[in-house]
Motif scaffolding. Structure first.
Motif, PDB file in Angstrom:
ATOM      1  N   ALA A 353       0.828  -1.205   0.000  1.00 28.37           N
ATOM      2  CA  ALA A 353       0.000   0.000   0.000  1.00 28.37           C
ATOM      3  C   ALA A 353       0.862   1.255   0.000  1.00 28.37           C
ATOM      4  O   ALA A 353       2.039   1.228   0.380  1.00 28.37           O
ATOM      5  CB  ALA A 353      -0.911  -0.001   1.231  1.00 28.37           C
ATOM      6  N   ASP A 354       0.259   2.337  -0.427  1.00 22.33           N
ATOM      7  CA  ASP A 354       0.878   3.655  -0.327  1.00 22.33           C
ATOM      8  C   ASP A 354       0.946   4.016   1.155  1.00 22.33           C
ATOM      9  O   ASP A 354      -0.095   4.078   1.821  1.00 22.33           O
ATOM     10  CB  ASP A 354       0.017   4.665  -1.082  1.00 22.33           C
ATOM     11  CG  ASP A 354       0.515   6.099  -0.932  1.00 22.33           C
ATOM     12  OD1 ASP A 354       1.579   6.308  -0.321  1.00 22.33           O
ATOM     13  OD2 ASP A 354      -0.187   7.005  -1.440  1.00 22.33           O
ATOM     14  N   ALA A 356       1.137   6.649   2.724  1.00 21.31           N
ATOM     15  CA  ALA A 356       0.310   7.800   3.083  1.00 21.31           C
ATOM     16  C   ALA A 356      -1.146   7.415   3.309  1.00 21.31           C
ATOM     17  O   ALA A 356      -1.919   8.177   3.916  1.00 21.31           O
ATOM     18  CB  ALA A 356       0.397   8.855   1.983  1.00 21.31           C
ATOM     19  N   ASP A 357      -1.518   6.229   2.815  1.00 21.67           N
ATOM     20  CA  ASP A 357      -2.901   5.776   2.940  1.00 21.67           C
ATOM     21  C   ASP A 357      -3.129   4.988   4.233  1.00 21.67           C
ATOM     22  O   ASP A 357      -4.253   4.592   4.530  1.00 21.67           O
ATOM     23  CB  ASP A 357      -3.248   4.898   1.729  1.00 21.67           C
ATOM     24  CG  ASP A 357      -4.745   4.643   1.586  1.00 21.67           C
ATOM     25  OD1 ASP A 357      -5.527   5.594   1.796  1.00 21.67           O
ATOM     26  OD2 ASP A 357      -5.124   3.499   1.285  1.00 21.67           O
ATOM     27  N   CYS A 374      -6.119   0.758   2.922  1.00 19.98           N
ATOM     28  CA  CYS A 374      -5.043   0.193   3.737  1.00 19.98           C
ATOM     29  C   CYS A 374      -5.517  -0.067   5.162  1.00 19.98           C
ATOM     30  O   CYS A 374      -5.252  -1.123   5.739  1.00 19.98           O
ATOM     31  CB  CYS A 374      -3.841   1.138   3.738  1.00 19.98           C
ATOM     32  SG  CYS A 374      -2.479   0.586   4.782  1.00 19.98           S
ATOM     33  N   ALA A 392       5.900  -0.945   0.701  1.00 16.87           N
ATOM     34  CA  ALA A 392       5.481   0.372   0.210  1.00 16.87           C
ATOM     35  C   ALA A 392       5.192   0.319  -1.285  1.00 16.87           C
ATOM     36  O   ALA A 392       5.976  -0.218  -2.073  1.00 16.87           O
ATOM     37  CB  ALA A 392       6.562   1.402   0.502  1.00 16.87           C
ATOM     38  N   ALA A 393       4.059   0.884  -1.667  1.00 15.08           N
ATOM     39  CA  ALA A 393       3.686   0.988  -3.080  1.00 15.08           C
ATOM     40  C   ALA A 393       3.848   2.444  -3.526  1.00 15.08           C
ATOM     41  O   ALA A 393       4.028   3.346  -2.716  1.00 15.08           O
ATOM     42  CB  ALA A 393       2.245   0.526  -3.272  1.00 15.08           C
ATOM     43  N   ALA A 394       3.780   2.652  -4.815  1.00 14.18           N
ATOM     44  CA  ALA A 394       3.907   4.008  -5.358  1.00 14.18           C
ATOM     45  C   ALA A 394       2.737   4.867  -4.891  1.00 14.18           C
ATOM     46  O   ALA A 394       1.636   4.349  -4.649  1.00 14.18           O
ATOM     47  CB  ALA A 394       3.950   3.956  -6.874  1.00 14.18           C
ATOM     48  N   PRO A 395       2.943   6.150  -4.729  1.00 15.52           N
ATOM     49  CA  PRO A 395       1.864   7.044  -4.304  1.00 15.52           C
ATOM     50  C   PRO A 395       0.629   6.891  -5.189  1.00 15.52           C
ATOM     51  O   PRO A 395       0.727   6.852  -6.419  1.00 15.52           O
ATOM     52  CB  PRO A 395       2.479   8.442  -4.439  1.00 15.52           C
ATOM     53  CG  PRO A 395       3.951   8.216  -4.264  1.00 15.52           C
ATOM     54  CD  PRO A 395       4.223   6.881  -4.915  1.00 15.52           C
ATOM     55  N   GLY A 396      -0.524   6.790  -4.544  1.00 13.90           N
ATOM     56  CA  GLY A 396      -1.785   6.677  -5.276  1.00 13.90           C
ATOM     57  C   GLY A 396      -2.124   5.275  -5.727  1.00 13.90           C
ATOM     58  O   GLY A 396      -3.184   5.055  -6.315  1.00 13.90           O
ATOM     59  N   SER A 397      -1.236   4.299  -5.458  1.00 17.78           N
ATOM     60  CA  SER A 397      -1.490   2.917  -5.879  1.00 17.78           C
ATOM     61  C   SER A 397      -2.597   2.294  -5.029  1.00 17.78           C
ATOM     62  O   SER A 397      -2.774   2.649  -3.865  1.00 17.78           O
ATOM     63  CB  SER A 397      -0.221   2.080  -5.737  1.00 17.78           C
ATOM     64  OG  SER A 397       0.811   2.580  -6.544  1.00 17.78           O
ATOM     65  N   THR A 399      -4.461  -0.516  -2.698  1.00 21.65           N
ATOM     66  CA  THR A 399      -3.968  -1.404  -1.631  1.00 21.65           C
ATOM     67  C   THR A 399      -4.256  -2.852  -2.004  1.00 21.65           C
ATOM     68  O   THR A 399      -5.388  -3.209  -2.357  1.00 21.65           O
ATOM     69  CB  THR A 399      -4.635  -1.063  -0.294  1.00 21.65           C
ATOM     70  OG1 THR A 399      -4.251   0.256   0.087  1.00 21.65           O
ATOM     71  CG2 THR A 399      -4.197  -2.042   0.781  1.00 21.65           C
TER      72      THR A 399
END
Length: 551
Positions: A353-354, A356-357, A374, A392-397, A399
């Motif tokens: 997941a991103d 930030a989420d 997430c 960690a995934a790319a921003p906006g990806s 979950t």
């Protein structure tokens, strides 16, 4: 000479009476306190039904810790009374306050019956319990030690330590009998009140026994000489020689005692029920068995400290637990829920997941909103007792949850109406639980595969460490401090260690687990405090065995 001989002949009987009355009263107080700790799951459902499942359990664990939060305050108040007015009066008042607060819990309305009034009154009763217990231990330990001979002080005071085992044992027995008698459904609805109400009987017995006691000889001597401390706080904490001893007692002994004891007797219950999915009945049987064994071990290690010294025996307990924390809990997983351990080894779970989420998966007051994709994925896994790692995934990806060769997308409920958000959450939970089941993750521990003897052996290692550390503590602390400020100086570090470090073990460890996704990560909290005490104990704690108390 004849009078002196007569007094010497009466002393053993007098000491037995002192030990019996002090230990019985302390046992009943520990019973009161442990009834609450053993009913965390029911308490969370009864008084925190307005919160989510995870938040309700976290709030109940925090409330359990809140009782400990006020123990140092009780230690200061009753310590001052004990050093100025006498030991007996102080620890007679504590047992009355403790008993009244506990009986009152049995009459409190639930959240459904009275809304926030129920939880507020419960918090108040827990504070009174902790406040009372803050004055209990120091009074009982000092009272017995000041009656005991120098060469038998460890053995005599170890009965005060064993009172914790008798209190916990009594609490578990009453809870088990009540649960069996009324059934699980009725117990969760109203039967949980019976163990609290039963403490009224124990309160009456405690008061009767303590009224028979007279003042301790050391305090009676001080009083006769007019040498009581006029300012216990100033002498205990404002004079460096005494303050130094307080700090050594706290960091060299009590931090470890709180961490070791409450991990071995309380957090392990949360671990078995919450993460291993073991039934409450099985947990009660296991804890009853090791608690019964602990009652003997307290006395054995107290007696051993009269021979080998307090420091040697206590240090053995610290080092043993330090080496047992992580291997022991991993082995406990293999003995109680091997299917879960096998699934975790065979099919690890990864949340992609991103960052930030994702929020911390812990909310002790139920204010946070875990509705992102997430958050929903992690809360489902945490509630299922499943460990997971984070990627960690790319921003906006989106979950994703990877369970072996399965990849399950999660869905966000942010910005949706409550009804739709609930449906989205249910959908995420259903998809993840089905995927976990296909991967071999069990929903509960299988009794047929449990190795109860193996689990008992692991728990016995924890208990051996806890009793080796706790058994000689009363004698060690009493011998460490001068008579004039003994009650005050002893009680504060004891209750900071057991109350703040120990009492918050279940609360903090659970927080770490839900935040990291690793069901074993919470053990770093007690491990760190135990390691700190090992270092301080080796370097700074003096050996006190046999010291005279008339200082």
């Amino acid at each position: 000479m004849a009078d002196a001989t007569a007094k010497d002949e009466e002393k053993p009987t007098s000491l037995r009476t002192v030990i019996a009355a002090s230990s019985a009263g302390t046992t009943f107080e520990w019973y009161d306190f442990f009834v609450f700790g053993s009913l965390i799951g029911v308490i969370s459902k009864t008084f925190f039904t307005g919160l989510s499942e995870t938040a309700a359990l976290a709030a109940a664990l925090a409330l359990f810790g809140a009782g400990f939060l006020f123990r140092p305050l009780g230690a200061l108040v009753f310590g001052r009374i004990g050093d100025q007015k006498g030991r007996k009066g102080a620890f007679l008042a504590t047992v009355i306050l403790m008993g009244v607060a506990t009986v009152a819990i049995g009459f409190l309305p639930s959240y459904e019956q009275a809304g926030l009034i129920g939880p507020i009154l419960l918090i108040l009763m827990r504070i009174l319990q902790g406040f009372a217990l803050g004055g209990e231990y120091g009074g009982a330990a000092i009272y017995v030690a000041e009656h005991a001979p120098a060469n038998g002080r460890g053995f005599a005071t170890s009965w005060i330590q064993s009172s914790a085992a008798f209190g916990l044992f009594g609490a578990l027995v009453v809870i088990l009998i009540t649960r069996i008698s009324v059934g699980n459904e009725a117990f969760d609805a109203w039967g949980w009140r019976i163990p609290f109400l039963f403490s009224g009987v124990l309160l009456a017995i405690s008061i009767w026994m303590r009224l028979k006691l007279t003042e301790s000889p050391e305090f009676a001597r001080l009083k006769a000489e007019g040498a009581q401390s006029k300012a216990p706080f100033k002498e205990a904490f404002g004079e460096w020689p005494n303050l130094r001893l307080v700090l050594i007692a706290l960091f060299g002994v009590m931090c470890a005692q709180g961490a070791v004891w409450y991990t071995g007797f309380f957090y392990v219950q949360t671990f078995m029920e919450r993460f291993m999915k073991v039934s409450p009945e099985t947990i009660n049987i296991l804890m009853l068995s090791v608690t019964a064994a602990s009652a003997v071990l307290y006395v054995a290690f107290g007696w051993l400290s009269d021979i080998l010294g307090r420091k040697t025996v206590m240090l053995f307990g610290m080092v043993l637990m330090l080496g047992a924390y992580f291997p022991g809990f991993h082995m406990l997983a293999h003995t109680l829920n091997p299917a879960l351990a096998e699934a975790e080894a065979r099919t690890p779970v990864v949340v992609i997941a991103d960052p930030a989420d994702c929020k911390l998966q812990f909310d002790p007051v139920g204010k946070a909103s875990f509705v992102s994709a997430c958050d929903l994925a992690k809360s489902t896994l945490a509630n299922a007792g499943v460990s997971y790692s984070n990627e960690a995934a790319a921003p906006g990806s989106p979950t994703l949850v990877r369970i072996g060769d399965q990849t399950i997308p999660s869905t966000s409920a942010a910005g949706l109406s409550p009804e739709v958000a609930k449906a989205v959450k249910t959908s995420v939970e259903t998809r993840l639980k089905e995927a976990l089941a296909r991967a071999g993750y069990p929903t509960k521990a299988d009794p047929e595969r449990m190795n109860l003897w193996g689990a008992f052996g692991i728990l016995l290692i924890f208990v051996t460490a806890a009793t080796a550390l706790y058994g000689p503590i009363a004698a060690s602390l009493v011998e460490l401090f001068p008579t004039r400020v003994r009650y005050t100086a002893l009680s504060l570090p004891y209750h900071i260690g057991t109350g703040w470090v120990g009492g918050f073990v279940p609360f903090t460890a659970f927080a770490i687990v839900t935040a990291t996704g690793d069901i074993y990560a919470g053990l770093w909290y007690p491990f760190a405090f135990t390691a700190l005490s090992v270092v301080v104990c080796i370097l700074l704690l003096p050996e006190t065995k046999g010291r005279p108390l008339n200082t």
